[in-house]
Motif scaffolding. Structure first.
Motif, mmCIF file in Angstrom:
data_model
loop_
_atom_site.group_PDB
_atom_site.id
_atom_site.type_symbol
_atom_site.label_atom_id
_atom_site.label_comp_id
_atom_site.label_asym_id
_atom_site.label_seq_id
_atom_site.Cartn_x
_atom_site.Cartn_y
_atom_site.Cartn_z
ATOM 1 N N LEU A 254 1.547 5.519 2.714
ATOM 2 C CA LEU A 254 0.216 6.054 2.462
ATOM 3 C C LEU A 254 -0.365 6.425 3.820
ATOM 4 O O LEU A 254 -0.427 5.588 4.726
ATOM 5 C CB LEU A 254 -0.649 5.024 1.750
ATOM 6 C CG LEU A 254 -1.906 5.558 1.053
ATOM 7 C CD1 LEU A 254 -2.292 4.651 -0.110
ATOM 8 C CD2 LEU A 254 -3.069 5.676 2.013
ATOM 9 N N VAL A 255 -0.763 7.684 3.949
ATOM 10 C CA VAL A 255 -1.173 8.230 5.244
ATOM 11 C C VAL A 255 -2.652 8.591 5.204
ATOM 12 O O VAL A 255 -3.131 9.195 4.242
ATOM 13 C CB VAL A 255 -0.334 9.487 5.596
ATOM 14 C CG1 VAL A 255 -0.879 10.167 6.836
ATOM 15 C CG2 VAL A 255 1.128 9.097 5.778
ATOM 16 N N ARG A 256 -3.363 8.228 6.244
ATOM 17 C CA ARG A 256 -4.749 8.653 6.435
ATOM 18 C C ARG A 256 -4.830 9.503 7.692
ATOM 19 O O ARG A 256 -4.138 9.244 8.674
ATOM 20 C CB ARG A 256 -5.673 7.440 6.559
ATOM 21 C CG ARG A 256 -5.747 6.587 5.297
ATOM 22 C CD ARG A 256 -6.613 5.350 5.506
ATOM 23 N NE ARG A 256 -6.769 4.584 4.266
ATOM 24 C CZ ARG A 256 -5.906 3.681 3.840
ATOM 25 N NH1 ARG A 256 -4.808 3.432 4.544
ATOM 26 N NH2 ARG A 256 -6.107 3.027 2.714
ATOM 27 N N PRO B 17 -3.426 5.677 -5.366
ATOM 28 C CA PRO B 17 -2.742 4.508 -4.818
ATOM 29 C C PRO B 17 -2.218 3.615 -5.935
ATOM 30 O O PRO B 17 -2.898 3.399 -6.950
ATOM 31 C CB PRO B 17 -3.854 3.801 -4.017
ATOM 32 C CG PRO B 17 -4.812 4.880 -3.665
ATOM 33 C CD PRO B 17 -4.799 5.805 -4.857
ATOM 34 N N GLU C 129 0.835 -1.196 0.000
ATOM 35 C CA GLU C 129 0.000 0.000 0.000
ATOM 36 C C GLU C 129 0.874 1.252 0.000
ATOM 37 O O GLU C 129 1.491 1.612 0.998
ATOM 38 C CB GLU C 129 -0.916 0.001 1.226
ATOM 39 C CG GLU C 129 -1.966 1.090 1.176
ATOM 40 C CD GLU C 129 -2.904 1.066 2.358
ATOM 41 O OE1 GLU C 129 -4.118 1.157 2.147
ATOM 42 O OE2 GLU C 129 -2.424 0.973 3.499
ATOM 43 N N THR C 130 0.929 1.888 -1.147
ATOM 44 C CA THR C 130 1.663 3.133 -1.274
ATOM 45 C C THR C 130 1.042 3.926 -2.415
ATOM 46 O O THR C 130 0.072 3.497 -3.023
ATOM 47 C CB THR C 130 3.165 2.875 -1.512
ATOM 48 O OG1 THR C 130 3.871 4.120 -1.527
ATOM 49 C CG2 THR C 130 3.395 2.160 -2.824
ATOM 50 N N GLY C 131 1.588 5.103 -2.679
ATOM 51 C CA GLY C 131 0.997 5.970 -3.689
ATOM 52 C C GLY C 131 1.850 6.080 -4.933
ATOM 53 O O GLY C 131 2.960 5.539 -5.022
ATOM 54 N N LEU D 235 -4.056 12.127 -2.431
ATOM 55 C CA LEU D 235 -4.586 11.057 -3.258
ATOM 56 C C LEU D 235 -6.106 11.072 -3.310
ATOM 57 O O LEU D 235 -6.708 10.193 -3.944
ATOM 58 C CB LEU D 235 -4.129 9.691 -2.725
ATOM 59 C CG LEU D 235 -2.631 9.438 -2.602
ATOM 60 C CD1 LEU D 235 -2.380 8.033 -2.049
ATOM 61 C CD2 LEU D 235 -1.937 9.608 -3.934
ATOM 62 N N GLY E 19 -9.169 11.834 1.637
ATOM 63 C CA GLY E 19 -8.452 12.008 2.894
ATOM 64 C C GLY E 19 -7.136 11.267 2.986
ATOM 65 O O GLY E 19 -6.557 11.162 4.076
ATOM 66 N N ARG E 20 -6.623 10.776 1.848
ATOM 67 C CA ARG E 20 -5.354 10.034 1.857
ATOM 68 C C ARG E 20 -4.222 10.895 1.315
ATOM 69 O O ARG E 20 -4.423 11.749 0.453
ATOM 70 C CB ARG E 20 -5.478 8.774 0.996
ATOM 71 C CG ARG E 20 -6.560 7.819 1.417
ATOM 72 C CD ARG E 20 -6.881 6.817 0.325
ATOM 73 N NE ARG E 20 -7.338 7.470 -0.891
ATOM 74 C CZ ARG E 20 -7.695 6.812 -2.001
ATOM 75 N NH1 ARG E 20 -7.639 5.495 -2.035
ATOM 76 N NH2 ARG E 20 -8.096 7.477 -3.073
ATOM 77 N N LEU E 21 -3.025 10.652 1.833
ATOM 78 C CA LEU E 21 -1.826 11.348 1.383
ATOM 79 C C LEU E 21 -0.754 10.319 1.032
ATOM 80 O O LEU E 21 -0.597 9.308 1.718
ATOM 81 C CB LEU E 21 -1.278 12.270 2.480
ATOM 82 C CG LEU E 21 -2.151 13.428 2.960
ATOM 83 C CD1 LEU E 21 -1.495 14.115 4.149
ATOM 84 C CD2 LEU E 21 -2.403 14.428 1.833
ATOM 85 N N TYR E 22 -0.029 10.604 -0.041
ATOM 86 C CA TYR E 22 1.149 9.817 -0.381
ATOM 87 C C TYR E 22 2.355 10.563 0.142
ATOM 88 O O TYR E 22 2.583 11.726 -0.191
ATOM 89 C CB TYR E 22 1.232 9.625 -1.888
ATOM 90 C CG TYR E 22 2.527 9.018 -2.388
ATOM 91 C CD1 TYR E 22 3.140 7.957 -1.717
ATOM 92 C CD2 TYR E 22 3.136 9.496 -3.558
ATOM 93 C CE1 TYR E 22 4.314 7.401 -2.191
ATOM 94 C CE2 TYR E 22 4.306 8.931 -4.030
ATOM 95 C CZ TYR E 22 4.901 7.893 -3.356
ATOM 96 O OH TYR E 22 6.064 7.339 -3.813
#
Length: 368
Positions: free
Chosen positions: A183-185, A105, A44-46, A208, A211-214
């Motif tokens: 990958l950050v939530r 993602p 799981e990454t961006g 992303l 609400g998600r950040l790479y």
């Protein structure tokens, strides 16, 4: 040769391999696709796709499935380590007429390509021998089976087994960076591609959607830390901007060394390398996926237009080398700036940074 009964094997079911399979199917071929790993979800990454990647997805007729995914990125912002502005790049203007920039993602792009490739991927099929013969290739697998193909495409990454087995080159070279991906939530609200540049290190955050950040960070060196999260806090704990909130939200981090592949030739007989197997670079320009997608488009066009496989491979390499060489050289140019002290680098970027960074993509905004 479009629609011909050529037997083609694609080794590797990552972005490069699945894109090649899709492009070949659109051109009327029916390739076999093998992958040595089991069919598990990718880490799981961006992933950030510049405009030329969007153009390649359009040429693969996969822009429709891609459109609902991730978030379109309109601007790149470069900050110093404290979070003060250095320069900006208007991505809509830079890639006008080419394609929009998108972050999503990695697993979502992989699913789009897997569906688009059609047919089944033969998982757990590890290649053990690749023997170029006149007009064909004999391939052996670790389960003892063998087969012959008119063309073998090695799309198996920077540590390509096909490259070694076909005597096209040895292992990749270290590019001198350690990179961290997550990958950050639940992190801060960020609208733009945002990079903070420090001393021989950098920290990037890309939205992303949903609400998600790479999060991508790098530092000069080759030693992998035992505790990547602790190392990120140690390296970037004093940074400003969104970094403190992103660090606080980290749960898992992937860490690896960057690698480069530079070869004198990309094919031997009827064995061809594509993507990172042929021309891997450090990910500084975010062009790894884009180059793989472009490779797929050009390979299919070359096979469809040429009168023979051999002529197609020559045409393919002659078209692709200038662009991949440009990416490699511009990547090295940008990476050298990490060795410039911020006291010298930052004033330069405040004055001319936007123009410098736009220039890195100039060739890539032109025709494939």
């Amino acid at each position: 040769m479009g629609g011909s009964p050529l037997r083609i094997l694609v080794v590797g079911a990552g972005i490069a391999g699945l894109a090649v399979a899709r492009a070949l199917r659109l051109a009327g071929f029916r390739p076999d696709v093998t992958e040595r790993l089991p069919p598990t979800e990718s880490t799981e990454t961006g992933l950030y796709l510049p405009g030329n990647a969007a153009r390649a997805m359009r040429r693969l007729d996969l822009d429709g499935p891609l459109r609902p995914l991730g978030q379109v990125i309109h601007r790149q912002r470069f900050l110093d380590a404290a979070g003060a502005p250095l320069c900006e790049v208007d991505l809509d203007a830079l890639w006008a007429g080419v394609g929009e920039c998108r972050a999503l993602p990695r697993a979502e792009l992989h699913r789009v390509l897997l569906t688009g490739a059609g047919g089944a991927v033969r998982h757990g099929a590890e290649v053990s021998t690749v023997d170029p013969l006149p007009g064909r290739v004999a391939v052996g697998f670790t389960d003892g089976t063998t087969a012959e193909y008119d063309l073998v495409v090695g799309a198996d990454g920077p540590r390509s087994a096909v490259r070694t087995l076909a005597a096209l080159g040895g292992p990749p070279r270290p590019a001198g960076q350690v990179v961290y991906r997550a990958l950050v939530r639940g992190g801060p609200r960020i609208a733009d591609w945002t990079a903070l540049l420090g001393q021989r290190a950098g920290f990037l955050v890309v939205p992303l959607g949903a609400g998600r950040l790479y999060c991508y960070a790098d530092e000069a060196g080759t030693d992998l830390p035992a505790d990547p999260i602790a190392r990120l806090h140690e390296m970037f704990g004093s940074y400003g901007g969104p970094v403190p909130e992103v660090l606080a939200a980290l749960e898992t981090v992937c860490v690896e060394r960057t690698e480069e592949v530079e070869l004198g030739r990309w094919f031997h007989g009827r064995v061809l390398l594509v993507g990172d197997a042929a021309h891997a670079t450090a990910p500084t320009l975010s062009q790894g996926a884009a180059m793989a997608l472009e490779d797929a488009v050009v390979l299919a066009e070359s096979l469809r237009a040429a009168g023979s496989v051999d002529a197609a491979l020559i045409a393919y390499e002659s078209r692709r080398r200038p662009r991949t060489r440009w990416v490699r050289d511009r990547t090295r140019d940008r990476n050298r700036t990490r060795d410039v002290p911020p006291a010298l680098r930052d004033p330069l970027l405040r004055g001319r940074g936007g123009r410098i960074f736009r220039e890195h993509y100039r060739l890539l905004t032109g025709p494939l």
